[in-house]
Design a protein around this motif. Structure first.
Motif, PDB file in Angstrom:
ATOM      1  N   ARG A 206       0.879  -1.386  -0.023  1.00 59.40           N
ATOM      2  CA  ARG A 206       0.121  -0.017   0.103  1.00 59.40           C
ATOM      3  C   ARG A 206       0.773   1.240   0.128  1.00 59.40           C
ATOM      4  N   GLY A 207       0.488   2.214  -0.780  1.00 55.17           N
ATOM      5  CA  GLY A 207       1.296   3.422  -0.771  1.00 55.17           C
ATOM      6  C   GLY A 207       0.206   4.694  -0.351  1.00 55.17           C
ATOM      7  N   THR A 208       0.661   5.961  -0.299  1.00 58.27           N
ATOM      8  CA  THR A 208       0.289   7.218   0.264  1.00 58.27           C
ATOM      9  C   THR A 208      -0.963   7.552  -0.930  1.00 58.27           C
ATOM     10  N   GLY A 209      -1.544   8.642  -0.697  1.00 61.85           N
ATOM     11  CA  GLY A 209      -2.660   9.297  -1.683  1.00 61.85           C
ATOM     12  C   GLY A 209      -3.387  10.223  -1.113  1.00 61.85           C
ATOM     13  N   PRO A 210      -4.410  10.753  -1.832  1.00 61.72           N
ATOM     14  CA  PRO A 210      -5.285  11.929  -1.285  1.00 61.72           C
ATOM     15  C   PRO A 210      -5.927  11.527  -0.083  1.00 61.72           C
ATOM     16  N   LYS A 211      -6.640  10.253   0.193  1.00 60.85           N
ATOM     17  CA  LYS A 211      -7.479   9.848   1.086  1.00 60.85           C
ATOM     18  C   LYS A 211      -6.599   9.719   2.282  1.00 60.85           C
ATOM     19  N   GLN A 212      -5.336   9.462   2.509  1.00 56.11           N
ATOM     20  CA  GLN A 212      -4.467   9.408   3.475  1.00 56.11           C
ATOM     21  C   GLN A 212      -4.317  10.992   3.840  1.00 56.11           C
ATOM     22  N   GLU A 213      -3.964  11.820   2.991  1.00 55.97           N
ATOM     23  CA  GLU A 213      -3.907  13.118   3.310  1.00 55.97           C
ATOM     24  C   GLU A 213      -5.059  13.796   3.845  1.00 55.97           C
ATOM     25  N   GLU A 214      -6.347  13.238   3.374  1.00 57.37           N
ATOM     26  CA  GLU A 214      -7.446  14.083   4.027  1.00 57.37           C
ATOM     27  C   GLU A 214      -7.799  13.416   5.467  1.00 57.37           C
ATOM     28  N   LEU A 215      -7.417  12.117   5.731  1.00 59.40           N
ATOM     29  CA  LEU A 215      -7.674  11.711   7.238  1.00 59.40           C
ATOM     30  C   LEU A 215      -6.541  11.715   7.934  1.00 59.40           C
ATOM     31  N   CYS A 216      -5.190  11.911   7.442  1.00 56.44           N
ATOM     32  CA  CYS A 216      -4.045  11.703   8.411  1.00 56.44           C
ATOM     33  C   CYS A 216      -3.630  13.213   8.502  1.00 56.44           C
ATOM     34  N   GLY A 217      -3.935  14.269   7.609  1.00 53.80           N
ATOM     35  CA  GLY A 217      -3.227  15.594   7.682  1.00 53.80           C
ATOM     36  C   GLY A 217      -2.183  15.573   6.745  1.00 53.80           C
ATOM     37  N   LYS A 218      -1.787  16.863   6.459  1.00 52.39           N
ATOM     38  CA  LYS A 218      -0.777  17.148   5.463  1.00 52.39           C
ATOM     39  C   LYS A 218       0.493  16.839   6.026  1.00 52.39           C
ATOM     40  N   LEU A 219       0.517  17.260   7.252  1.00 52.49           N
ATOM     41  CA  LEU A 219       2.088  17.055   8.017  1.00 52.49           C
ATOM     42  C   LEU A 219       2.489  15.586   8.313  1.00 52.49           C
ATOM     43  N   VAL A 220       1.369  14.910   8.757  1.00 51.74           N
ATOM     44  CA  VAL A 220       1.733  13.586   8.997  1.00 51.74           C
ATOM     45  C   VAL A 220       1.886  12.962   7.711  1.00 51.74           C
ATOM     46  N   THR A 221       1.229  12.966   6.453  1.00 50.73           N
ATOM     47  CA  THR A 221       1.356  12.316   5.336  1.00 50.73           C
ATOM     48  C   THR A 221       2.876  12.807   4.983  1.00 50.73           C
ATOM     49  N   ALA A 222       3.126  14.193   4.939  1.00 51.14           N
ATOM     50  CA  ALA A 222       4.288  14.595   4.529  1.00 51.14           C
ATOM     51  C   ALA A 222       5.762  13.706   4.970  1.00 51.14           C
ATOM     52  N   VAL A 223       5.606  13.631   6.451  1.00 53.11           N
ATOM     53  CA  VAL A 223       6.824  12.852   7.156  1.00 53.11           C
ATOM     54  C   VAL A 223       6.704  11.401   6.569  1.00 53.11           C
ATOM     55  N   LEU A 224       5.545  10.617   6.543  1.00 51.26           N
ATOM     56  CA  LEU A 224       5.513   9.631   6.117  1.00 51.26           C
ATOM     57  C   LEU A 224       5.950   9.174   4.744  1.00 51.26           C
ATOM     58  N   GLU A 225       5.722  10.135   3.785  1.00 54.37           N
ATOM     59  CA  GLU A 225       6.034  10.211   2.349  1.00 54.37           C
ATOM     60  C   GLU A 225       7.658  10.550   2.093  1.00 54.37           C
ATOM     61  N   ARG A 226       8.217  11.124   3.122  1.00 56.17           N
ATOM     62  CA  ARG A 226       9.553  11.587   3.075  1.00 56.17           C
ATOM     63  C   ARG A 226      10.687  10.499   3.388  1.00 56.17           C
ATOM     64  N   ASP A 227      10.025   9.427   4.204  1.00 60.27           N
ATOM     65  CA  ASP A 227      10.812   8.289   4.452  1.00 60.27           C
ATOM     66  C   ASP A 227       9.841   7.074   4.437  1.00 60.27           C
ATOM     67  N   LEU A 228       9.823   6.314   3.345  1.00 55.15           N
ATOM     68  CA  LEU A 228       8.976   5.204   3.332  1.00 55.15           C
ATOM     69  C   LEU A 228       9.454   4.189   4.186  1.00 55.15           C
ATOM     70  N   ALA A 229      10.585   4.022   4.415  1.00 58.68           N
ATOM     71  CA  ALA A 229      11.078   2.928   5.297  1.00 58.68           C
ATOM     72  C   ALA A 229      11.378   3.408   6.861  1.00 58.68           C
ATOM     73  N   GLY A 230      10.857   4.562   7.290  1.00 60.91           N
ATOM     74  CA  GLY A 230      11.049   5.073   8.518  1.00 60.91           C
ATOM     75  C   GLY A 230      10.052   4.690   9.439  1.00 60.91           C
ATOM     76  N   PRO A 231      10.276   5.152  10.749  1.00 60.31           N
ATOM     77  CA  PRO A 231       9.422   4.586  11.731  1.00 60.31           C
ATOM     78  C   PRO A 231       8.109   5.370  11.851  1.00 60.31           C
ATOM     79  N   ILE A 232       7.122   4.757  12.158  1.00 63.99           N
ATOM     80  CA  ILE A 232       5.882   5.551  12.118  1.00 63.99           C
ATOM     81  C   ILE A 232       5.908   6.601  13.457  1.00 63.99           C
ATOM     82  N   GLU A 233       6.487   6.476  14.469  1.00 65.49           N
ATOM     83  CA  GLU A 233       6.640   7.381  15.504  1.00 65.49           C
ATOM     84  C   GLU A 233       7.261   8.762  14.906  1.00 65.49           C
TER      85      GLU A 233
END
Length: 187
Positions: free
Chosen positions: A29-56
């Motif tokens: 699974r990957g990111t997309g507009p529904k994730q940005e809508e539900l998780c917010g732009k900032l959280v989505t940006a952090v997750l997109e910046r490092d696909l292998a990074g920790p959720i924390e």
């Protein structure tokens, strides 16, 4: 010196050096507009910046727009991934590859079938008490492995959006969570 150190830290963040591990195959699974809508732009940006990074890392960016569960498939939404749903049959064997970017944080890992509505594990497919296992391989059996789709999932996972196969790693030494999900349904 402070300027150089600040720029090196910024460069490391941009290049994904802080990453650790992510499912590479099958394509998760990957990111997309529904994730940005539900998780917010900032959280989505952090997750997109490092696909292998920790959720924390993303949890440090939570604001009032956060209305998802980043600890379920990294907050990646089924609606953004409907074109990547795998049809499987009971008994099918799936081959996985985990890209271990940095493995110096021992912990435990598993691959489970998750009921997406309740965020509960309904079947464990494989687990490791010591992940990553520095004594594995080659070939490594903790980053390259196979799982068999059990017969017991035919009703619970009979259509896309009900279940996902989730690879999960909890790094005990630094209290960090890594996840990747594969959407599927049993034919």
């Amino acid at each position: 010196m402070k300027y150089i150190l600040t720029n090196l830290v910024s460069l490391a963040a941009l290049s994904g050096v802080q990453g650790h591990a992510v499912m590479q195959s099958p394509v998760p699974r990957g990111t997309g507009p529904k994730q940005e809508e539900l998780c917010g732009k900032l959280v989505t940006a952090v997750l997109e910046r490092d696909l292998a990074g920790p959720i924390e890392n993303a949890m440090n960016a939570v604001d009032s727009s956060y209305k998802c569960n980043a600890y379920l498939c990294r907050g990646y939404q089924y609606e953004d991934n409907v074109d990547n749903v795998h049809a499987v049959k009971a008994g099918d064997v799936l081959t996985f590859h985990i890209d271990l970017v940095a493995g110096h944080h021992p912990g435990y890992a598993n691959v489970s079938v998750v009921d997406l509505a309740s965020n509960t594990v309904i079947g464990e497919l494989v687990s490791w008490d010591n992940w990553p296992d520095s004594t594995s391989g080659p070939p490594r059996n903790d980053t390259d492995f196979k799982v068999t789709i059990p017969n017991t999932l035919s009703t619970a996972c009979d259509e896309g959006g009900k279940c996902a196969i989730q690879w999960y790693w909890w790094s005990i030494s630094n209290s960090q969570t890594y996840e990747s999900c594969l959407d599927f349904y049993v034919e």
